[in-house]
Motif scaffolding. Structure first.
Motif, mmCIF file in Angstrom:
data_model
loop_
_atom_site.group_PDB
_atom_site.id
_atom_site.type_symbol
_atom_site.label_atom_id
_atom_site.label_comp_id
_atom_site.label_asym_id
_atom_site.label_seq_id
_atom_site.Cartn_x
_atom_site.Cartn_y
_atom_site.Cartn_z
ATOM 1 N N THR A 116 0.890 -1.192 0.096
ATOM 2 C CA THR A 116 -0.095 0.149 0.039
ATOM 3 C C THR A 116 0.864 1.187 -0.021
ATOM 4 O O THR A 116 0.368 2.032 -0.586
ATOM 5 C CB THR A 116 -0.792 0.050 1.175
ATOM 6 N N VAL A 171 2.234 1.810 -3.439
ATOM 7 C CA VAL A 171 1.339 2.124 -4.596
ATOM 8 C C VAL A 171 1.073 3.662 -4.066
ATOM 9 O O VAL A 171 0.919 4.730 -5.056
ATOM 10 C CB VAL A 171 -0.047 1.657 -4.259
ATOM 11 N N CYS A 192 -6.701 0.290 -2.757
ATOM 12 C CA CYS A 192 -5.645 -0.489 -2.794
ATOM 13 C C CYS A 192 -5.557 -1.511 -1.422
ATOM 14 O O CYS A 192 -5.113 -2.586 -1.579
ATOM 15 C CB CYS A 192 -4.342 0.192 -2.924
ATOM 16 N N TYR A 198 -8.104 -4.166 -1.475
ATOM 17 C CA TYR A 198 -7.850 -5.060 -2.550
ATOM 18 C C TYR A 198 -6.622 -6.039 -2.180
ATOM 19 O O TYR A 198 -6.732 -7.445 -2.059
ATOM 20 C CB TYR A 198 -7.491 -4.248 -3.958
#
Length: 486
Positions: free
Chosen positions: A26, A29, A199, A202
């Motif tokens: 995470t 990202v 994110c 997910y």
């Protein structure tokens, strides 16, 4: 402030694992999104500002080019200074100011804009007229205003060293550009926050099979090796391969564990019988043979001692194998705990001849009313004998035994004044064949299985056994057993 920081650190440490794969993915990202957003916003700001400046550069270039043409046109009809003023008045707007200066700084002609109240009252007009401008076009902030300024030499008859100055107020456009950039930043941050949330969810969902594997692996024990396998119906290919490999490993471990237990059980059973016959023969020979020389008798006594020790080891191995294989269930019945402790002390004193001059090396402290526990009397007595022998083996001082009562538990504590057990060894003393001091244990006759059997016997009676020790301050072994209704 320090308290808030401490609370924040405690919250992050409790709820956010900074070393987890989810947090790392995470974070990666989010950082990549921030870098991309910063680059895009910076490029858009630079490009928009360049377009704004280019448009004003083009406008200023046209004004300067046409200024000469218009002045030449009007110069045939009126004096040059009046012609320049007429052209300036024609080209001037509310946001655009023009003026012409000589090499000495004298203003020959200027826009009426420079005399407007807003320009005069703020001091902007005075600043523009007195500031030194380099040739070319640039953005010049003055106070809270932003101008596109230009200085262009004029080569005209009568004013060979004159300079045309241009100042275009772009404050509103510049502020609009800054507002646009702020909106871009705000929108980008909101998008990054939403992207981080999406994110996180997910990645958390993608890592769920790994968490399931971890949960299933934590439930695997030596007893369930052969009966437990991992099944994940929906999992990524890599995780499915990991599950398959893990199940194969569990199968191999279960097979190896079963072979080990079967080997220990078989070897203990097969060797104990012939060794028992050997021991009987040696004991019979020592009792009846009167013609043995001292060396012969000493050799037979050593052989008999080692045979008894080996038989004891094999007996404990067989007992350990049966408990591990769940081949033996202890018959539990209500029993008087103090009576069992007294019987164990009597057995130890009889075996070790610990009574000297009528004094016992083992003292007992018990409550007036003995607690009743649900136990296997023989196995609990054997466990206490093992603890007492262990305490006598390593301590020359008196041994103290305490029987304590709690609302739901009854405790038996064995205190000795021996050398103690180091902290790094205390967690392993109940493991099979573990010795704190290899040489000392072997010389004292220990097999390395006594404390293991104590733990297995007590746990089979739904109890617990623990150790508390400090170097040079002795040990305290505690057996905790659930109390029965009296």
């Amino acid at each position: 402030m320090a308290t808030v920081g401490h609370r924040l650190h405690t919250f992050l440490h409790r709820w956010v694992d900074l070393s987890s794969l989810q947090v790392r993915l995470t974070t990666g990202v989010v950082l990549a999104s921030l870098v991309a957003m910063a680059g895009l916003t910076g490029w858009l700001g630079w490009r928009t500002q360049a377009i704004l400046l280019d448009s004003h550069v083009h406008q200023a270039s046209l004004i300067v080019a046409r200024f000469r043409e218009d002045v030449d046109l009007y110069a045939n009809q009126m004096p040059l200074d009046m012609a320049m003023q007429k052209v300036i008045n024609h080209r001037t707007t509310g946001d655009l100011a023009l003026w012409v200066t000589t090499s000495t700084g004298e203003v020959v002609a200027q826009s009426e804009t420079l005399t407007m109240g807003s320009w005069q009252g703020s001091g902007v007009a005075e600043k523009l007229l007195t500031m030194a401008m380099a040739e070319g076009i640039a953005i010049q902030p003055i106070q809270t205003w932003v101008f596109v300024v230009c200085a262009e030499p004029l080569a005209m008859e009568g004013f060979t060293t004159a300079t045309l100055h241009l100042a275009n107020d772009i404050t509103a456009e510049y502020q609009g550009l800054q507002q646009l950039l702020r909106m871009l930043w705000l929108t980008g941050l909101v998008m990054v926050a939403l992207l981080a949330l999406v994110c996180t969810l997910y990645i958390r969902r993608a890592l769920r099979p790994i968490r399931q594997i971890n949960h299933l692996a934590s439930q695997v024990t030596a007893e369930t090796l052969g009966h437990q396998s991992f099944t994940l119906p929906v999992a990524p290919t890599e995780v499915a391969e990991l599950v398959q490999t893990y199940n194969l490993m569990l199968t191999r471990l279960a097979k190896a564990w079963a072979q080990q237990k079967r080997f220990i059980n078989d070897i203990s059973h097969e060797l104990r019988t012939p060794l028992t016959l050997v021991q009987g023969y040696l004991d019979s020979t020592l009792r009846r043979a009167d013609t043995l020389t001292p060396p012969q008798r000493q050799g037979l006594e050593i052989a008999a001692t080692e045979t008894r020790r080996t038989i004891d080891l094999l007996t404990k191995l067989l007992e350990l194998a049966r408990l591990d294989n769940h081949q033996r269930t202890l018959p539990l019945a209500p029993a008087d705990l103090v009576a069992i402790v007294q019987a164990a002390i009597a057995l130890v004193e009889d075996q070790t001849a610990s009574l000297a001059d009528g004094l016992s090396r083992i003292s007992l402290e018990a409550p007036a009313t003995s607690p009743v526990v649900q136990v296997d009397r023989d196995k609990l007595c054997a466990a206490l004998v093992e603890l007492l022998n262990n305490a006598l083996r390593y301590s020359t001082q008196p041994i103290r035994v305490q029987v304590l009562t709690q609302p739901d538990w009854a405790l038996v504590q064995v205190h000795d004044q021996g050398p103690g057990i180091p902290a790094q060894d205390q967690a392993a003393v109940f493991d099979p064949f573990y010795r704190v001091d290899e040489d000392r244990s072997r010389q004292g006759g220990g097999t390395g299985l006594g404390l293991t059997l104590v733990r297995l016997w007590v746990e089979a009676m739904s109890g617990q056994v623990s150790l508390r020790s400090q170097p040079q301050q002795g040990c305290v072994f505690t057996i905790a057993l659930p109390r029965s209704a009296e």
